[in-house]
Write a protein that holds these residues in place. Structure first.
Motif, short mmCIF file in Angstrom:
data_model
loop_
_atom_site.label_atom_id
_atom_site.label_comp_id
_atom_site.label_asym_id
_atom_site.label_seq_id
_atom_site.Cartn_x
_atom_site.Cartn_y
_atom_site.Cartn_z
N LEU A 36 0.83 -1.19 0.00
CA LEU A 36 0.00 0.00 0.00
C LEU A 36 0.87 1.25 0.00
O LEU A 36 0.61 2.20 -0.74
CB LEU A 36 -0.94 -0.02 1.21
CG LEU A 36 -1.98 1.09 1.31
CD1 LEU A 36 -2.82 1.20 0.05
CD2 LEU A 36 -2.87 0.86 2.52
N MET A 66 -6.07 5.79 -0.18
CA MET A 66 -5.01 4.84 0.19
C MET A 66 -4.35 5.23 1.51
O MET A 66 -4.04 4.36 2.33
CB MET A 66 -3.97 4.74 -0.93
CG MET A 66 -4.47 4.00 -2.15
SD MET A 66 -3.18 3.61 -3.37
CE MET A 66 -2.74 5.24 -3.97
N ASP A 68 -5.83 6.84 3.97
CA ASP A 68 -6.80 6.48 5.00
C ASP A 68 -6.75 4.98 5.31
O ASP A 68 -6.75 4.57 6.47
CB ASP A 68 -8.22 6.86 4.56
CG ASP A 68 -8.46 8.36 4.57
OD1 ASP A 68 -7.65 9.11 5.17
OD2 ASP A 68 -9.46 8.79 3.94
N ALA A 69 -6.67 4.17 4.27
CA ALA A 69 -6.58 2.72 4.46
C ALA A 69 -5.29 2.36 5.19
O ALA A 69 -5.29 1.50 6.08
CB ALA A 69 -6.64 2.01 3.11
N CYS A 70 -4.21 3.02 4.86
CA CYS A 70 -2.93 2.77 5.50
C CYS A 70 -3.00 3.11 6.99
O CYS A 70 -2.56 2.32 7.83
CB CYS A 70 -1.85 3.60 4.81
SG CYS A 70 -0.16 3.13 5.21
N ARG A 72 -5.68 3.11 8.87
CA ARG A 72 -6.53 2.12 9.53
C ARG A 72 -5.76 0.83 9.78
O ARG A 72 -5.87 0.21 10.84
CB ARG A 72 -7.78 1.83 8.68
CG ARG A 72 -8.82 2.92 8.76
CD ARG A 72 -10.14 2.50 8.17
NE ARG A 72 -10.06 1.96 6.82
CZ ARG A 72 -10.10 2.68 5.70
NH1 ARG A 72 -10.20 4.00 5.77
NH2 ARG A 72 -10.03 2.11 4.53
#
Length: 76
Positions: A36, A66, A68-70, A72
């Motif tokens: 990511l 991406m 934000d996902a990282c 989380r």
């Protein structure tokens, strides 16, 4: 003419009943985070050479998602 039946392992579901996830390559968080981060870096490099405002907007939204996902994943 006889049909040849393909043998299934005991307990295996027929192809029509299999989950979509059965054949997926799932990653652990430890495997996903570096990928990511690499994808974020690649998108940031693309952003530096983006042709127009629409492309920039799309890349900025992608990078934000991406990141934000990282965050989380890192919080787990």
């Amino acid at each position: 003419m006889s049909q040849v039946r393909k043998e299934r392992p005991v307990g295996a579901r027929p192809e029509s009943e299999r989950s979509d996830w059965t054949e997926q390559d799932l990653l652990t968080i430890e495997e996903a985070l570096p990928r990511l981060r690499d994808a974020i870096a690649e998108a940031e490099a693309e952003l530096a050479t983006a042709a127009g405002p629409e492309e920039r907007d799309l890349l900025e939204r992608r990078i934000t998602a991406m990141r934000d996902a990282c965050r989380r994943l890192e919080a787990r």
